[in-house]
Design a protein around this motif. Sequence first.
Motif, PDB file in Angstrom:
ATOM      1  N   LEU A  83       0.854  -1.190   0.000  1.00 38.58           N
ATOM      2  CA  LEU A  83       0.000   0.000   0.000  1.00 38.58           C
ATOM      3  C   LEU A  83       0.887   1.237   0.000  1.00 38.58           C
ATOM      4  CD1 LEU A  83      -2.035  -1.268   3.081  1.00 38.58           C
ATOM      5  CD2 LEU A  83      -2.655  -1.687   0.709  1.00 38.58           C
ATOM      6  N   ILE A  84       0.695   2.120  -0.968  1.00 35.38           N
ATOM      7  CA  ILE A  84       1.550   3.301  -1.073  1.00 35.38           C
ATOM      8  C   ILE A  84       0.696   4.555  -1.221  1.00 35.38           C
ATOM      9  CG2 ILE A  84       3.483   4.392  -2.276  1.00 35.38           C
ATOM     10  CD1 ILE A  84       2.816   0.786  -3.011  1.00 35.38           C
ATOM     11  N   VAL A  85       0.967   5.535  -0.350  1.00 30.57           N
ATOM     12  CA  VAL A  85       0.314   6.837  -0.425  1.00 30.57           C
ATOM     13  C   VAL A  85       1.400   7.901  -0.592  1.00 30.57           C
ATOM     14  CG1 VAL A  85      -1.281   8.454   0.655  1.00 30.57           C
ATOM     15  CG2 VAL A  85      -1.456   6.010   1.175  1.00 30.57           C
ATOM     16  N   PHE A  86       1.194   8.794  -1.542  1.00 32.17           N
ATOM     17  CA  PHE A  86       2.149   9.882  -1.809  1.00 32.17           C
ATOM     18  C   PHE A  86       1.553  11.210  -1.370  1.00 32.17           C
ATOM     19  CE2 PHE A  86       3.104   6.510  -4.760  1.00 32.17           C
ATOM     20  CZ  PHE A  86       4.483   6.524  -4.904  1.00 32.17           C
ATOM     21  N   ASP A  87       2.419  12.099  -0.883  1.00 35.56           N
ATOM     22  CA  ASP A  87       1.972  13.434  -0.483  1.00 35.56           C
ATOM     23  C   ASP A  87       3.197  14.331  -0.321  1.00 35.56           C
ATOM     24  OD1 ASP A  87       0.665  15.655   1.254  1.00 35.56           O
ATOM     25  OD2 ASP A  87      -1.005  14.308   0.813  1.00 35.56           O
ATOM     26  N   ASN A  88       2.970  15.632  -0.284  1.00 33.89           N
ATOM     27  CA  ASN A  88       4.056  16.585  -0.035  1.00 33.89           C
ATOM     28  C   ASN A  88       4.156  16.977   1.433  1.00 33.89           C
ATOM     29  OD1 ASN A  88       5.272  17.061  -2.682  1.00 33.89           O
ATOM     30  ND2 ASN A  88       3.254  17.856  -3.251  1.00 33.89           N
ATOM     31  N   ASP A  89       3.241  16.440   2.257  1.00 34.93           N
ATOM     32  CA  ASP A  89       3.184  16.755   3.681  1.00 34.93           C
ATOM     33  C   ASP A  89       3.444  15.474   4.472  1.00 34.93           C
ATOM     34  OD1 ASP A  89       2.537  17.361   6.294  1.00 34.93           O
ATOM     35  OD2 ASP A  89       0.762  18.539   5.781  1.00 34.93           O
ATOM     36  N   LYS A  90       4.599  15.388   5.110  1.00 34.59           N
ATOM     37  CA  LYS A  90       4.969  14.185   5.865  1.00 34.59           C
ATOM     38  C   LYS A  90       4.027  13.961   7.048  1.00 34.59           C
ATOM     39  CE  LYS A  90       9.049  11.858   7.764  1.00 34.59           C
ATOM     40  NZ  LYS A  90      10.491  11.991   8.076  1.00 34.59           N
ATOM     41  N   GLY A  91       3.607  15.036   7.693  1.00 32.46           N
ATOM     42  CA  GLY A  91       2.683  14.918   8.817  1.00 32.46           C
ATOM     43  C   GLY A  91       1.352  14.328   8.389  1.00 32.46           C
TER      44      GLY A  91
ATOM     45  N   LEU B 113       0.922  12.211   5.990  1.00 29.92           N
ATOM     46  CA  LEU B 113       1.131  10.781   5.778  1.00 29.92           C
ATOM     47  C   LEU B 113       1.134  10.011   7.095  1.00 29.92           C
ATOM     48  CD1 LEU B 113       3.802  10.708   2.915  1.00 29.92           C
ATOM     49  CD2 LEU B 113       1.354  10.234   2.751  1.00 29.92           C
ATOM     50  N   ASN B 114       1.640  10.604   8.148  1.00 31.12           N
ATOM     51  CA  ASN B 114       1.592   9.962   9.466  1.00 31.12           C
ATOM     52  C   ASN B 114       0.152   9.774   9.924  1.00 31.12           C
ATOM     53  OD1 ASN B 114       4.374   9.725   9.734  1.00 31.12           O
ATOM     54  ND2 ASN B 114       4.598  11.737  10.704  1.00 31.12           N
ATOM     55  N   GLU B 115      -0.691  10.774   9.667  1.00 34.17           N
ATOM     56  CA  GLU B 115      -2.115  10.670  10.004  1.00 34.17           C
ATOM     57  C   GLU B 115      -2.781   9.556   9.188  1.00 34.17           C
ATOM     58  OE1 GLU B 115      -3.742  14.492   9.258  1.00 34.17           O
ATOM     59  OE2 GLU B 115      -2.663  15.491  10.906  1.00 34.17           O
ATOM     60  N   ILE B 116      -2.435   9.483   7.915  1.00 32.82           N
ATOM     61  CA  ILE B 116      -3.012   8.460   7.039  1.00 32.82           C
ATOM     62  C   ILE B 116      -2.596   7.067   7.503  1.00 32.82           C
ATOM     63  CG2 ILE B 116      -2.917   7.515   4.695  1.00 32.82           C
ATOM     64  CD1 ILE B 116      -2.731  10.468   3.718  1.00 32.82           C
ATOM     65  N   LYS B 117      -1.346   6.933   7.934  1.00 32.51           N
ATOM     66  CA  LYS B 117      -0.873   5.644   8.433  1.00 32.51           C
ATOM     67  C   LYS B 117      -1.689   5.194   9.644  1.00 32.51           C
ATOM     68  CE  LYS B 117       3.317   3.307  10.087  1.00 32.51           C
ATOM     69  NZ  LYS B 117       4.749   3.462  10.424  1.00 32.51           N
ATOM     70  N   GLY B 118      -2.011   6.131  10.522  1.00 32.12           N
ATOM     71  CA  GLY B 118      -2.830   5.801  11.686  1.00 32.12           C
ATOM     72  C   GLY B 118      -4.223   5.359  11.282  1.00 32.12           C
ATOM     73  N   ALA B 119      -4.829   6.070  10.315  1.00 28.94           N
ATOM     74  CA  ALA B 119      -6.169   5.713   9.834  1.00 28.94           C
ATOM     75  C   ALA B 119      -6.152   4.352   9.145  1.00 28.94           C
ATOM     76  CB  ALA B 119      -6.664   6.794   8.869  1.00 28.94           C
ATOM     77  N   MET B 120      -5.092   4.096   8.401  1.00 31.54           N
ATOM     78  CA  MET B 120      -4.946   2.816   7.705  1.00 31.54           C
ATOM     79  C   MET B 120      -4.847   1.668   8.706  1.00 31.54           C
ATOM     80  SD  MET B 120      -1.960   1.768   4.974  1.00 31.54           S
ATOM     81  CE  MET B 120      -2.155   3.271   4.003  1.00 31.54           C
ATOM     82  N   GLY B 121      -4.036   1.861   9.746  1.00 29.29           N
ATOM     83  CA  GLY B 121      -3.866   0.823  10.755  1.00 29.29           C
ATOM     84  C   GLY B 121      -5.159   0.514  11.489  1.00 29.29           C
ATOM     85  N   GLU B 122      -5.923   1.568  11.792  1.00 25.31           N
ATOM     86  CA  GLU B 122      -7.205   1.384  12.479  1.00 25.31           C
ATOM     87  C   GLU B 122      -8.187   0.604  11.614  1.00 25.31           C
ATOM     88  OE1 GLU B 122     -10.684   4.132  14.556  1.00 25.31           O
ATOM     89  OE2 GLU B 122      -8.709   4.985  14.137  1.00 25.31           O
ATOM     90  N   TYR B 123      -8.262   0.940  10.327  1.00 23.55           N
ATOM     91  CA  TYR B 123      -9.169   0.228   9.414  1.00 23.55           C
ATOM     92  C   TYR B 123      -8.760  -1.247   9.300  1.00 23.55           C
ATOM     93  CZ  TYR B 123     -12.251  -0.630   5.445  1.00 23.55           C
ATOM     94  OH  TYR B 123     -13.252  -1.124   4.623  1.00 23.55           O
ATOM     95  N   LEU B 124      -7.476  -1.493   9.202  1.00 28.88           N
ATOM     96  CA  LEU B 124      -6.991  -2.866   9.045  1.00 28.88           C
ATOM     97  C   LEU B 124      -7.328  -3.729  10.249  1.00 28.88           C
ATOM     98  CD1 LEU B 124      -3.536  -2.243   7.341  1.00 28.88           C
ATOM     99  CD2 LEU B 124      -5.513  -3.368   6.313  1.00 28.88           C
ATOM    100  N   ARG B 125      -7.351  -3.127  11.424  1.00 25.31           N
ATOM    101  CA  ARG B 125      -7.712  -3.894  12.627  1.00 25.31           C
ATOM    102  C   ARG B 125      -9.131  -4.446  12.521  1.00 25.31           C
ATOM    103  NH1 ARG B 125      -4.084  -0.284  15.064  1.00 25.31           N
ATOM    104  NH2 ARG B 125      -5.633   1.348  15.407  1.00 25.31           N
ATOM    105  N   SER B 126     -10.011  -3.724  11.825  1.00 24.12           N
ATOM    106  CA  SER B 126     -11.385  -4.223  11.644  1.00 24.12           C
ATOM    107  C   SER B 126     -11.414  -5.448  10.730  1.00 24.12           C
ATOM    108  CB  SER B 126     -12.282  -3.121  11.071  1.00 24.12           C
ATOM    109  OG  SER B 126     -11.955  -2.851   9.713  1.00 24.12           O
TER     110      SER B 126
END
Length: 338
Positions: free
Chosen positions: A215-223, A225-238
Amino acid sequence: MKRYGQLFGKICSFDNLLKAARKAQRGKRLKTSTSEFNLRLETELLKLQKELQDRTYRIGRYKQFYIYDPKKRLISALPYRDRVAQHALCNVIEPIFDQSFIHDTYACRKDKGSHSAVNRFTTYCRMNKYALKCDIKSYFASIDHDVLFEMLKKKTKDPNALWLIKLIIDSTLSPGIPIGNLASQIFANLYLDGLDHYLKETVKCKYYLRYMDDLIVFDNDKGRLNEIKGAMGEYLRSLKLELHPNKSQTYLTAKGIVFLGYKVYPTHRLVVKQNVKRLRKRIKRYFELLRLKLITPQKIICSVQSWLGYAIHADSFNLRRKILSEFNFKACLPAGRG
């Protein structure tokens, strides 16, 4: 969401089973199990058709073995007639599931594949400073049977088709689904379809792509992407999944990112060094086996041609020329050539 019915008749039709047999034999026509099946093709297909229609069909025993490309993977291979049955199922259900997939998921899909994925990856590298690259821990082995079956029930209401699907899902007593099954590839794609739509439509990831469980997400804002990683992890737990802790990181695109065997930069693309090392090691082993007359020269030629077909998609002209100069490939050519 539309649910499809009346699928089982299409799955069991003789024309579909014949089409499935032709697909299943690709690259395996010389194998004993394929030859034996093809010698009695009509009889075998009619027998398989009747077992499916009567719901007396049972899946055979898996043959398991490991491959190392590049990491150790347990492959589970079914008897040939069961592979025909899976092709028959997938001929019918794959187009239905594929309709729901986002554009930027590339594994095991018609007119997609690894090279299209790498091209899109390169395009997104050129447009963004950072990339969040994630990998799911033990993906195939962690897919939950019940969660998967509920997803499949949302797509079809045909009880007989669902019977066959359930039979395939539960054909291994262990958790997860086996690597090596054709149906597993489709099921694994479907299992993350909800995550794809969530990231694209709810989280609003403009530059996102997936290749199976990469899974790869691109952005110009590193912060961001950190938020997206958290949302991704939460969804995957379901889904009873988790991100691999060591393989889910944010990278600078300018420094190059390894993806599907290439190191991709915004400006160019290189072959991964480890792949070159494996090639050299493999060729040396093949030449030793050739000396002992344990393989044919054609085996070496096919292996090198396959690697060249991969390498040509990178900036690798000098590397390819160097590899070809290192070994005496003329020894593999028929007399009078080269």
